[in-house]
Design an enzyme around this catalytic site. Structure first.
Site, PDB file in Angstrom:
ATOM      1  N   HIS A 188      -8.907  -2.211  -8.463  1.00  0.00           N
ATOM      2  CA  HIS A 188      -8.784  -3.668  -8.440  1.00  0.00           C
ATOM      3  C   HIS A 188      -9.977  -4.237  -9.204  1.00  0.00           C
ATOM      4  O   HIS A 188     -11.045  -3.630  -9.219  1.00  0.00           O
ATOM      5  CB  HIS A 188      -8.835  -4.098  -6.972  1.00  0.00           C
ATOM      6  CG  HIS A 188      -8.566  -5.544  -6.710  1.00  0.00           C
ATOM      7  ND1 HIS A 188      -9.520  -6.517  -6.867  1.00  0.00           N
ATOM      8  CD2 HIS A 188      -7.452  -6.178  -6.262  1.00  0.00           C
ATOM      9  CE1 HIS A 188      -9.001  -7.690  -6.533  1.00  0.00           C
ATOM     10  NE2 HIS A 188      -7.754  -7.521  -6.170  1.00  0.00           N
ATOM     11  N   ASP A 199     -13.046   1.504  -1.497  1.00  0.00           N
ATOM     12  CA  ASP A 199     -12.426   0.192  -1.353  1.00  0.00           C
ATOM     13  C   ASP A 199     -11.230   0.385  -0.425  1.00  0.00           C
ATOM     14  O   ASP A 199     -10.212   0.951  -0.816  1.00  0.00           O
ATOM     15  CB  ASP A 199     -11.998  -0.301  -2.745  1.00  0.00           C
ATOM     16  CG  ASP A 199     -11.137  -1.559  -2.682  1.00  0.00           C
ATOM     17  OD1 ASP A 199     -10.693  -1.934  -1.583  1.00  0.00           O
ATOM     18  OD2 ASP A 199     -10.896  -2.144  -3.747  1.00  0.00           O
ATOM     19  N   GLN A 222      -6.590  -1.954   0.955  1.00  0.00           N
ATOM     20  CA  GLN A 222      -5.164  -1.665   1.173  1.00  0.00           C
ATOM     21  C   GLN A 222      -4.958  -0.500   2.136  1.00  0.00           C
ATOM     22  O   GLN A 222      -3.819  -0.125   2.411  1.00  0.00           O
ATOM     23  CB  GLN A 222      -4.481  -1.332  -0.160  1.00  0.00           C
ATOM     24  CG  GLN A 222      -4.468  -2.482  -1.148  1.00  0.00           C
ATOM     25  CD  GLN A 222      -3.549  -3.619  -0.722  1.00  0.00           C
ATOM     26  OE1 GLN A 222      -2.655  -3.459   0.090  1.00  0.00           O
ATOM     27  NE2 GLN A 222      -3.786  -4.792  -1.278  1.00  0.00           N
ATOM     28  N   LYS A 239      -5.978  -8.667   5.162  1.00  0.00           N
ATOM     29  CA  LYS A 239      -4.934  -7.681   4.823  1.00  0.00           C
ATOM     30  C   LYS A 239      -4.602  -6.807   6.028  1.00  0.00           C
ATOM     31  O   LYS A 239      -3.766  -5.907   5.943  1.00  0.00           O
ATOM     32  CB  LYS A 239      -5.421  -6.781   3.687  1.00  0.00           C
ATOM     33  CG  LYS A 239      -5.919  -7.595   2.500  1.00  0.00           C
ATOM     34  CD  LYS A 239      -5.426  -7.096   1.189  1.00  0.00           C
ATOM     35  CE  LYS A 239      -6.199  -7.748   0.081  1.00  0.00           C
ATOM     36  NZ  LYS A 239      -5.323  -8.185  -1.007  1.00  0.00           N
ATOM     37  N   CYS A 286      -4.392  -8.101 -10.173  1.00  0.00           N
ATOM     38  CA  CYS A 286      -5.846  -7.901 -10.309  1.00  0.00           C
ATOM     39  C   CYS A 286      -6.174  -6.452 -10.642  1.00  0.00           C
ATOM     40  O   CYS A 286      -7.191  -5.906 -10.185  1.00  0.00           O
ATOM     41  CB  CYS A 286      -6.602  -8.314  -9.056  1.00  0.00           C
ATOM     42  SG  CYS A 286      -6.489 -10.060  -8.717  1.00  0.00           S
TER      43      CYS A 286
HETATM   44  N1  PMP Z   1      -9.369  -4.124  -3.571  1.00  0.00           N
HETATM   45  C1  PMP Z   1      -8.062  -3.954  -3.415  1.00  0.00           C
HETATM   46  C2  PMP Z   1      -7.460  -2.590  -3.566  1.00  0.00           C
HETATM   47  C3  PMP Z   1      -7.266  -5.052  -3.094  1.00  0.00           C
HETATM   48  O1  PMP Z   1      -5.948  -4.910  -2.941  1.00  0.00           O
HETATM   49  C4  PMP Z   1      -7.868  -6.327  -2.945  1.00  0.00           C
HETATM   50  C5  PMP Z   1      -7.045  -7.559  -2.640  1.00  0.00           C
HETATM   51  N2  PMP Z   1      -5.907  -7.714  -3.463  1.00  0.00           N
HETATM   52  C6  PMP Z   1      -9.246  -6.429  -3.118  1.00  0.00           C
HETATM   53  C7  PMP Z   1      -9.961  -5.306  -3.426  1.00  0.00           C
HETATM   54  C8  PMP Z   1      -9.961  -7.727  -2.990  1.00  0.00           C
HETATM   55  O2  PMP Z   1      -9.896  -8.191  -1.667  1.00  0.00           O
HETATM   56  P1  PMP Z   1     -10.346  -9.660  -1.315  1.00  0.00           P
HETATM   57  O3  PMP Z   1      -9.678 -10.559  -2.300  1.00  0.00           O
HETATM   58  O4  PMP Z   1      -9.849  -9.860   0.081  1.00  0.00           O
HETATM   59  O5  PMP Z   1     -11.833  -9.690  -1.409  1.00  0.00           O
END
Ligand code: PMP
Length: 406
Positions: free
Chosen positions: A123, A200, A203, A226, A364
């Protein structure tokens, strides 16, 4: 039976009873954010009705109660990820801020030429903070490739490790492909070379039981929203000794021990990294979400989501021109797809009219989509409250959209 149990849990989500465009809502955008059970929503209302006051510094009764509730939430998070100590649980705004915290503290100690390895399926939250360091400090960012199934190339990752590698930072589960990475194997490999690992977990935590001691990772970042909790709060887990060794980041109230113009000393963990008034109600909501998920039983959740994933995948494969990106052996409930001759965006707009909420775009994760030769996909992602009947509605909607668009 599993389906019945999941239906019972579904009843706890008030938003799932609503309609959109006059149709029952089929919410398949869980990779972006999931819906909240009554218990989480209520805990935050109750906080504002009964406890609201600032924490950690008040002498009065309410402040004491609010502080206790907030610190109990930290203890629930500790249990949820099985950290050794609640000092290792740093409250942040979300995964993004957790990774930026590491980049701005641990990362600030790196020198020109030091290397950070990420994977191609990251991401943007696990790419851009390292690029900023690259521009500011001259570190080198290396990218471990993924294969055509969307699996991490472990041999290539291994070959990238050098005496200059200072951190490996990879996603546990890919939001764009659904791939579940072999993170324990990555940690073991990195530790052979005494390299710390950041995972990270954005997910991963809503879908899999995560035990940071078992994984032995050095950092683990995730977002409450999430995992059935509120927005505005998340967690950076770090091993205590490592967190102790890191410089502070944001300065202000709560993170200090003593302040004078000559010299300021800092608070101990976890407060050292928590400057300013935190998201108190959200922290409490996160604690309740942890309890709720532990009680729901993540083993059952994972089993159910796998049933939905397989059920949906099989039917989607019948649709002419369908291409699913991400066909890893170990996959979470995420299906990213493109259909020949049809724009992802148009699919999203048309099936929304039929009540089905999915995501379209780059998720993203532009680099990995580029790797697959596309700029956008449509993505259906499942949560524990989704049903096979909803998958049927989704498939029918997809077929209708294809008929209209081709
Ligand atoms: N890493 C991953 C794998 C994600 O799916 C996301 C959210 N789409 C993020 C980081 C970022 O999370 P947040 O926007 O809640 O900070």
């Amino acid at each position: 039976e599993l389906a019945t149990y999941m239906l019972e849990l579904r009843q706890e989500f008030p938003i799932l009873k609503r309609t959109v465009h006059g149709k029952p809502l089929v919410y398949f955008d869980n990779g972006a954010t999931v819906q909240k059970p009554e218990a989480v929503i209520e805990s935050m209302n109750a906080y504002y009705r009964e406890l609201n006051s600032n924490i950690h510094r008040g002498v009065h009764f309410l402040s004491g109660e609010a502080t206790d509730a907030y610190e109990q939430a930290r203890e629930k998070v500790r249990q949820f990820i099985n950290a050794r100590s609640s000092k290792e649980v740093i409250f942040v705004r979300g995964t993004t801020e957790g990774i930026n915290l590491v980049a701005n503290t641990f990362g600030r100690q790196l020198a020109a030429g030091d290397e950070v390895i990420v994977s191609m399926m990251e991401h943007h939250a696990n790419i851009v903070p390292w690029q900023i360091l690259r521009d500011q400090l001259g570190i080198v960012l290396k990218v471990a490739p993924v294969d055509e199934d969307g699996e991490l190339d472990m041999a290539a990752l291994n070959a990238m490790i050098s005496a200059k590698t200072k951190l490996i930072s990879v996603t546990h589960v890919s939001n764009a492909l659904g791939t579940i990475n072999p993170v324990k194997q990555i940690v073991d490999l990195a530790h052979l070379h005494e390299i710390p690992v950041l995972l990270d977990g954005a997910q991963a935590v809503p879908h899999l039981k995560v035990d940071v001691q078992e994984l032995d990772c050095d950092f683990y970042a995730f977002s409450a929203h999430k995992m059935y909790g509120p927005t505005g709060i998340g967690v950076l887990y770090g091993k205590e000794a490592l967190l102790e060794s890191m410089p502070v980041w944001q300065g202000g109230g709560d993170m200090i021990d003593h302040v004078s113009f000559e010299k300021t000393t800092y608070a101990g963990l976890p407060h050292k990294f928590e400057a300013g008034t935190p998201a108190i109600a959200e922290g409490i909501g996160l604690g309740v979400a942890c309890d709720w998920l532990m009680q729901a039983d993540l083993a059952k959740v994972a089993a159910w989501e796998e049933i939905l994933l397989n059920y949906a995948t099989e039917q989607m494969q019948q649709i002419p021109g369908m291409r699913i990106l991400g066909t890893a052996k170990h996959k979470a409930g995420v299906i990213s797809f493109v259909i020949d001759g049809v724009h992802a965006q148009d699919i999203g707009v048309l099936i929304d009219q039929l009540g089905v909420a999915i995501r379209t775009g780059h998720h993203c994760a532009m680099p990995v989509l580029h790797h697959f030769g596309v700029d956008a996909t449509a993505r259906a992602s499942f949560a524990l409250y989704n049903t096979k009947e909803e998958v049927d509605i989704f498939i029918a909607a997809l077929n209708r959209a294809c008929d209209m668009l081709r």
